[in-house]
Design an enzyme around this catalytic site. Structure first.
Site, PDB file in Angstrom:
ATOM      1  N   ASP A  44      35.645  65.375  -3.034  1.00 48.03           N
ATOM      2  CA  ASP A  44      36.817  66.162  -2.630  1.00 48.03           C
ATOM      3  C   ASP A  44      36.512  66.962  -1.362  1.00 48.03           C
ATOM      4  O   ASP A  44      37.333  67.022  -0.437  1.00 48.03           O
ATOM      5  CB  ASP A  44      37.215  67.101  -3.773  1.00 48.03           C
ATOM      6  CG  ASP A  44      38.343  68.046  -3.384  1.00 48.03           C
ATOM      7  OD1 ASP A  44      39.476  67.579  -3.194  1.00 48.03           O
ATOM      8  OD2 ASP A  44      38.081  69.256  -3.259  1.00 48.03           O
ATOM      9  N   GLU A 116      37.901  60.061  -5.376  1.00 47.45           N
ATOM     10  CA  GLU A 116      37.087  61.129  -4.795  1.00 47.45           C
ATOM     11  C   GLU A 116      35.618  60.971  -5.182  1.00 47.45           C
ATOM     12  O   GLU A 116      34.726  61.202  -4.359  1.00 47.45           O
ATOM     13  CB  GLU A 116      37.616  62.491  -5.254  1.00 47.45           C
ATOM     14  CG  GLU A 116      38.943  62.870  -4.616  1.00 47.45           C
ATOM     15  CD  GLU A 116      39.465  64.216  -5.080  1.00 47.45           C
ATOM     16  OE1 GLU A 116      40.173  64.866  -4.310  1.00 47.45           O
ATOM     17  OE2 GLU A 116      39.147  64.618  -6.234  1.00 47.45           O
TER      18      GLU A 116
END
Length: 227
Positions: A44, A116
Site C-alpha cells: 500500500d 497490494e
C-alpha cells in the site's frame, strides 16, 4: 512453482527470485500460517508513493487537491480489485474454508488486498524498480488520463456541493436495514434531499451504500451526472 503460478508470474511480468514471496502474497489470513497482511501494508505504501510520483510528473498543471483526488481514484479498492481480476489473482488465492464457501476469491476487499500484497512482494524480492514497472504496467493509460476533476469527487461530496450552490439543505442519510452474515453484509440506505422522495441504494458497507444513494440522487437532480 506450479504451472498455474508460472502462468501468473508471466501475466505479472516479473520472475521472483524467492518464490515464497509470491505464495505469501496470495495467502489470505483465513488460511492460517504465514499470510499476506504485512505485505499488503508495505505494498500500500509503495503503491501510494509510485502513483503520487507518476501523477506529479505527468500532470504538472494540477494542484495538490486535484492530484490527491486523482491518486485516490487510482489506488481505491474498486480499482485495485479490477486490476487483480485482470491478472486472475482470484484463481490463485489461498483461502480458509469459510472464505472459500462465501466466494472470497471474488470479493473486492480480498482481491485489492492481494494486489497490494503482490506489490509488496515484488518490492521485497527485486526492489523499487520492478515494483514501479509493475504498477505502471498495471495502471497503464489511467495514469495519463486527465479525468474531469468534478467526477473524481465522490458522489456524496458532489451532491453536497450541488445542494449548497443552490442554497438547499444538506442531504440526510439513514440505514434502513442490514442483511447477511457478519463477514458478508449488505446495507440498505436512503438519502433524503429537500422535499423529494427518498433515494435508496444498497452496498457492501455503510459508506458504499451511502455513496450509491447519493449517486442516485445526483442522477435525478443532474441527468449529466450519470456514470
Amino acid at each position: 512453482m506450479s504451472v498455474g503460478l508460472e502462468r501468473l508470474a508471466r501475466r505479472i511480468g516479473y520472475r521472483f527470485q524467492d518464490r515464497q514471496w509470491l505464495q505469501t502474497a496470495l495467502t489470505h489470513r483465513s488460511a492460517g500460517g504465514q499470510h499476506n497482511e504485512r505485505l499488503e501494508f508495505l505494498g500500500d505504501a509503495v503503491l501510494g508513493f509510485v502513483v503520487a510520483a507518476a501523477l506529479y510528473e505527468r500532470h504538472p498543471r494540477l494542484d495538490e487537491g486535484n492530484l490527491s483526488r486523482l491518486r485516490a481514484s487510482l489506488v481505491k479498492g474498486e480499482t485495485l480489485a479490477e486490476l487483480a481480476r485482470a491478472l486472475q489473482l482470484g484463481d490463485h488465492l489461498v483461502l480458509g474454508s469459510g472464505e472459500m464457501k462465501s466466494g472470497g476469491h471474488r470479493r473486492d476487499s480480498i482481491l485489492s488486498d492481494a494486489f497490494e500484497a503482490l506489490i509488496g512482494a515484488i518490492y521485497l524480492d527485486g526492489g523499487i524498480e520492478p515494483a514501479t514497472r509493475f504498477i505502471h504496467d498495471s495502471l497503464g493509460s489511467r495514469l495519463d488520463e486527465a479525468h474531469s476533476m468534478a467526477r473524481l469527487k465522490d458522489p456524496k461530496t458532489r451532491l453536497q456541493e450541488f445542494l449548497q450552490s443552490r442554497g438547499l439543505a444538506l442531504p440526510e442519510y439513514r440505514v434502513l436495514a442490514i442483511e447477511g452474515e457478519a463477514h458478508d453484509q449488505t446495507f440498505q440506505v436512503e438519502c433524503r434531499v429537500s422535499d423529494l422522495p427518498p433515494f435508496r441504494a444498497s452496498g457492501g458497507s455503510r459508506r458504499k451504500a451511502k455513496q450509491s444513494a447519493a449517486q442516485t440522487a445526483l442522477e435525478h437532480l443532474m441527468p449529466e451526472a450519470k456514470r
